[in-house]
Design an enzyme around this catalytic site. Structure first.
Site, PDB file in Angstrom:
ATOM      1  N   LYS A  80     -17.201  37.790 -71.029  1.00  0.00           N
ATOM      2  CA  LYS A  80     -17.982  37.956 -69.805  1.00  0.00           C
ATOM      3  C   LYS A  80     -19.111  36.934 -69.867  1.00  0.00           C
ATOM      4  CE  LYS A  80     -20.593  41.511 -67.235  1.00  0.00           C
ATOM      5  NZ  LYS A  80     -21.052  42.932 -67.245  1.00  0.00           N
ATOM      6  N   SER A 155     -19.848  45.549 -63.130  1.00  0.00           N
ATOM      7  CA  SER A 155     -20.090  44.117 -63.026  1.00  0.00           C
ATOM      8  C   SER A 155     -19.109  43.272 -63.853  1.00  0.00           C
ATOM      9  CB  SER A 155     -21.512  43.819 -63.515  1.00  0.00           C
ATOM     10  OG  SER A 155     -21.630  44.100 -64.891  1.00  0.00           O
ATOM     11  N   SER A 179     -20.462  49.356 -65.943  1.00  0.00           N
ATOM     12  CA  SER A 179     -19.878  48.030 -65.724  1.00  0.00           C
ATOM     13  C   SER A 179     -18.663  47.674 -66.581  1.00  0.00           C
ATOM     14  CB  SER A 179     -20.947  46.955 -65.903  1.00  0.00           C
ATOM     15  OG  SER A 179     -21.834  46.987 -64.812  1.00  0.00           O
TER      16      SER A 179
END
Lengths: 497, 99, 489
Positions: A80, A155, A179
């Site tokens: 990420k 997210s 997330s």
């Protein structure tokens, strides 16, 4: 090795295949890079490092040939873009950090590299991890591989989409209010947010420091266990890192329960169902899939017990006070002085600050900075921030009360399946309300998982959430693994155009 | 109590965010929308409850870990300033600061 | 504190002092705290607040805070909280300063010191740990300011006094005492030129008995002289304003040493709203009682305790004892000399007089006094046994000072005696010779003799003076007057 295509194989399969010499890291990496290139349309990647990845793969093969071993030697993964990396740019999905190069690697990145993993690139995410649809990235939306007209969740949307689309067997994610779990649920993969403090936050760009936790996102509990064993552990550079010996989550996952047998691996495991997690508002398809999964767990020997988390609804305001408050402060460093975006034209220092930040941050980030600044400002602190932190303790205590009656807690991850792109984009509060089932565990700092539990409307994946007590990741993974041995939801892959 | 446009400007200034007029307006609406779901919080009696600043302190005393006083960093100025917008003689440059 | 009024106003002063703690590494990072390095060469990713970095607390800074707390008789909190003070400034990389707000590590305590002969005591509100900011270099970079973050993250102990001071002199003496204490404790190098010890002064004035007036804060005073000048100017400024019917507005002001004036900072006082909240990156600082006791056991004898001992063991007056304990070195010098010659009070007098006079003139400290304790003791011994008069001793001392430190070989007493002989300063103890001189003087000074007999004491002194003169200062004044009295019957 089975004839399963390489991209269908998970981390554990690939690690075994590489160890057995059935395949080379280079061929595997080439295969996946080709898939990544073929599916750029998903918007999952912010940066693909073909040369670097192939070089790492070749090095992994060389080490293997030299008789070296490592748990993830030669296994491709991706990060990420909230984790800073020395070799690749780090943006946090924000224009503010466009072109930013970190002089160091995040601890999580470094540990996965030490475990032998090959990094394919960096994955898209909501700006500074703020969002639950991945529509807040400055570098474009990420599409859900099951239906490219829908959001992948957020997210960690890029991580979830890339893993679900079989572009990479596993990826790192971060979870502040859901997330990891929510996008895992929307994309039909397995993800775990460990106990606060299990993974170092050093090098993880901060959103809300008292909530942020890193975790793996993969196809199965076993793959998550493998990655988590490598990612986790005490780090002296993070004062909130838990001082515990290294954990072997794979062993913990495999450890049998007393009185259990092959047919009933979860014999005697008490799973609590908070009634607040099954409200009227819960959409029928999610409710159906989750209850079916719970029935499956019962078949495996688990005992379902009723429990209550009376402040579940309150966790929304509590979280949306605490997280923005911490964020407003954490994001003050982005002032255009030492790094990051600086406006082209400005009258003076104050103007430089205001313009640089106005141009560098997106709407949702600004909104949360405003909320956080307000709730901390003079005269409002006690009513908002302090009150929220007190309620936070009450919420944590509610969990402990539950764990007096059960070993794990189960429920849905989200009230609905993935929604259409743009659906909630213009209504932040609607987005916030959808986080209701993931926020409580985040506030308490408890470990939580999402695992594929079937499908709902429009053939979209539904996730089952399992929450454990502090540092009970082993028990969580054990139950999830048992479930995945008996089901194949986690093996279902979206049909990509 | 709903926020006023003045609140929004004051907060935006504190946060060093320049808001265009239309942003000001929508921000005001959104913030008030948000605070409407926050009000329920105030109703809860939290007297005698200690705030939970760091999650693990819910079940155990969490004490700050201390580092030994040893210099471990070397000069990495070049690498550390690689992403700096404006540098001269190793200094970060900003518009003139007036005290 | 009896208020000495200025133009009918009582002055109220409180000090906030920032002492840089003498750790090798920074408070939250492993960067060096060494002064004077090239810009930003001691600014690590943590100090620069690069994305993803986190603070880790330095044990050495905490240990020094404990030492200070014990030294001022304060409560050392077993649990204290680090908070974020949020504001934007280019020398503040994170956009917040990690400090302590509601629960500081040191609570209460007091500092005592002398203003002239009078002892004062200033109570402390608190002392808390925090990080220093970087430096803004205003010399022109094409109309821009340069930011050097080497200092960012240097550990500070901010020591906050109660508004207990009533004059600029008190404030300056308090600051000197505090400075002496932190240096004595070895927690701060005390280098004021390098900014290791800086004071902010909160100044207000009021009519006696009236509630506190509005205060203005004078920032960053880095010399005791400036501290006093700035406060004096500020007092007059505030009184003038009030006398002209104006009202003091709360403000932060800067002192300009060149003009001797204070002026409000241009950065407008946009109602500061620092949005303090506990730093989620740093759990509570827990200090075990066993740690506090361990630090207590390591503590050096404190100035106050040493002063009391000097009063007890050497019979010094309180004032002298305080003067003899202004620094560890002074204390050591005094004790060595006092022990060697067995005359503590004269030693104190010499140290407060001749020695200090010369040290100040040459801006030196007692550590590098050219005359060491043993030598001074030897000289004082020679006064005591009547070998030299005080005046003669001063001449010897001048010579010793000028000569600088003697070769290690030189035995102090031998060196002193050699100088006395060389300068022919030995007092005349041969009574025959003295009698001859006295007779001559009495014969030559018939007028003075008459006057004396007429009851003019001044005349007697004149006669003694004549004897001293005739003996070229070698006569022992006591013996001389004794003999004169006898002869004058």
């Amino acid at each position: 090795m089975s004839a399963t295509p390489l991209h269908e194989q998970g981390v554990a399969d690939l690690a075994r295949g590489l160890a057995a010499g059935a395949l080379s890291s280079v061929e595997l990496t080439q295969h996946l890079l080709a898939r990544v290139a073929a599916h750029r349309g998903l918007g999952a990647w912010l940066c693909v490092d073909e040369d670097g990845a192939l070089a790492q793969a070749a090095e992994a093969d060389r080490r293997r040939a030299a008789g070296e071993t490592a748990p993830l030697l030669g296994v491709p993964i991706a990060h990420k873009d909230i984790f800073v990396t020395r070799a690749l740019p780090t943006t946090a999905g924000s224009r503010m950090l466009e072109g930013y190069r970190s002089p160091f690697d995040a601890t999580v990145v470094q540990r996965l590299a030490e475990a032998g993993a090959v990094t394919l690139g960096k994955l898209n995410c909501d700006e500074f991890a703020m969002g639950s649809a991945n529509e807040n990235s400055a570098y474009g939306v990420v599409r859900n591989p099951w239906d490219t007209g829908r959001v992948p969740g957020g997210s960690s949307g890029g991580s979830a989409a890339a893993v679900a689309a079989r572009l990479v067997p596993a990826a790192t994610g971060t979870d502040t209010g859901g997330s990891i779990r929510q996008p895992a649920s929307f994309c039909g993969i397995t993800g775990i947010k460990p106990t606060y403090g299990v993974c170092s936050r050093y090098g993880m760009i901060a959103f809300a420091s008292s909530l942020d936790q890193a975790g793996p996102m993969a196809r199965s509990a076993e793959d998550c266990a493998l990655l988590l064993s490598a990612m986790s552990g005490f780090d002296e550079r993070d004062a909130t890192s838990a001082e515990r010996p290294p954990q072997d989550y794979v062993a913990a996952m495999r450890r049998g329960r007393d009185g259990a047998d092959a047919a009933r691996p979860l014999a005697g495991l008490r799973i609590g169902l908070p009634r607040e997690f099954f409200p009227q508002a819960l959409s029928a398809d999610v409710d159906g899939a989750v209850r079916a999964a719970l029935a499956e767990l019962e078949k495996l020997g688990a005992v379902l017990v009723d429990v209550s988390l009376p402040r579940t609804e309150l966790s929304i305001p509590v979280y949306y006070i605490i997280a923005p408050a911490e964020a407003s402060s954490n994001l003050s460093r982005y002032d255009g002085v030492r790094y990051g975006h600086r406006a082209e034209r400005y009258a003076d220092l104050l103007d430089m600050y205001k313009k640089s930040r106005a141009e560098g941050f997106g709407a949702e980030v600004k909104r949360r900075i405003m909320i956080g600044t307000y709730v901390l400002s003079h005269g409002y602190y006690d009513a908002y921030y302090l009150q929220a932190q007190k309620l936070r303790r009450m919420i944590a205590d509610d969990f402990q009360a539950c764990f007096a009656h059960c070993d794990l807690i189960a429920g849905p991850v989200t009230p609905t399946v993935a929604w259409a792109l743009g659906d909630k984009a213009d209504d932040p509060v609607k987005n916030y309300l959808a986080d209701i089932f993931t926020l409580p565990a985040s506030l308490a700092g408890l470990p939580g998982m999402s695992l594929p539990a079937g499908f709902g409307e429009h053939g979209l994946p539904v996730g089952l959430q399992l929450i454990g007590n502090y540092f009970d990741e082993g028990r969580l993974l054990h139950a999830a693994h048992a479930f995945q041995q008996a089901t194949d939801w986690h093996r279902r892959a979206p049909a990509l155009a | 109590m709903p926020l006023s446009p003045t609140d929004v400007s004051r907060i935006a200034h504190l946060a060093r965010l320049e808001l265009q007029d239309h942003e000001q307006a929508s921000m005001l609406v959104q913030l008030n929308g948000f605070f409407s779901i926050v009000e329920q919080m105030g109703a809860v009696d939290t007297r005698g409850v200690a705030p939970l600043y760091t999650p693990l302190s819910a079940v155990a005393e969490v004490a700050l870990r201390l580092r030994d006083d040893i210099v471990t960093e070397r000069n990495e100025r070049e690498a550390n300033q690689r992403s700096a917008p404006a540098v001269e003689d190793g200094l970060f440059l900003v518009p003139k600061v007036i005290e | 504190m009896s208020a000495t009024l200025i133009r009918g106003y009582e002055v109220v002063i409180g000090l906030e002092t920032h002492a840089q703690l003498s750790t090798d590494s920074k408070i939250f990072s492993g960067s060096s705290t060494r002064f004077g390095a090239e810009p930003n060469t001691q600014a690590s990713p943590v100090d620069l607040a690069l994305p993803g970095t986190l603070p880790v607390m330095n044990r050495g800074a905490v240990e020094r805070a404990i030492r200070f707390g014990l030294a001022v008789g304060a409560k050392v909190a077993t649990q204290s909280i680090f908070a974020r003070k949020n504001y934007f400034y280019p020398d503040l990389p994170k956009g917040y300063q990690i400090s302590q707000y509601e629960t500081p590590v040191v609570q209460g305590g007091s500092v005592t010191f002398f203003v002239g002969e009078r002892e004062h005591r200033v109570n402390l509100t608190r002392a808390h740990l925090e990080e220093d900011a970087g430096k803004s270099l205003h010399e022109d970079y094409a109309g821009q300011t340069g930011i050097d973050l080497n200092r960012a993250g240097t550990p500070l102990l901010e020591i906050v006094s109660e508004p207990d001071m009533r004059s600029s002199a008190e404030a300056a003496e308090y600051a000197r005492a505090l400075h002496a204490l932190v240096v004595w404790l070895g927690i701060c190098d005390g280098n004021m030129q390098e900014g290791s010890f800086r004071c902010d002064a909160n100044v207000s004035v009021r009519r006696p008995g009236a509630p506190f007036g509005t205060r203005r804060e004078i920032k960053n005073l880095n010399s005791f002289k400036f501290l006093q000048q700035a406060i004096d100017y500020e007092i007059q400024w505030q009184i003038d304003l009030i006398e002209d019917g104006g009202e003091v507005q709360q403000a932060t002001v800067l002192f300009n040493p060149d003009t001797g004036e204070t002026r409000a900072m241009r950065t407008k006082e946009e109602a500061h709203d620092y949005r303090y909240f506990p730093d989620p990156d740093l759990p509570p600082l827990v200090i075990a009682p066993t740690w506090i006791e361990a630090v207590r056991a390591e503590m050096p004898e404190l100035p106050r305790a040493m002063a009391e001992r000097f009063q007890r063991e050497h019979g010094l007056p309180a004032y002298d004892a305080a003067m003899m304990t202004q620094s560890k070195a002074m204390g050591r010098y005094f004790e060595a000399a006092a022990r060697a010659c067995g005359a503590p009070k004269p030693v104190a007098n010499w140290l407060m007089g001749e020695v200090s006079k010369r040290l100040n003139a040459e801006a030196r400290t007692i550590e590098d006094s050219p005359v060491d304790a043993a030598t001074l003791a030897a000289l004082i011994g020679r006064i005591a046994d009547g070998t030299v008069s005080n005046n003669a001793a001063r001449q010897v001392f001048d010579a010793l000072w000028a000569a600088g430190m003697p070769a290690a070989a030189a035995e102090p007493l031998a060196q002193v005696d050699a100088l006395i002989e060389a300068k022919g300063l030995r007092q005349m103890n041969d009574s025959g010779e003295l009698e001859r001189i006295v007779d001559e003087v009495l014969a030559a000074q018939a007028k003075s003799v008459e006057e004396y007999r007429a009851g003019k004491d001044k005349a007697f002194n004149a006669l003694v003076g004549q004897v001293m003169k005739a003996s070229k200062g070698k006569a022992n004044p006591a013996q001389a007057s004794e003999l004169l009295k006898k002869k004058l019957g």
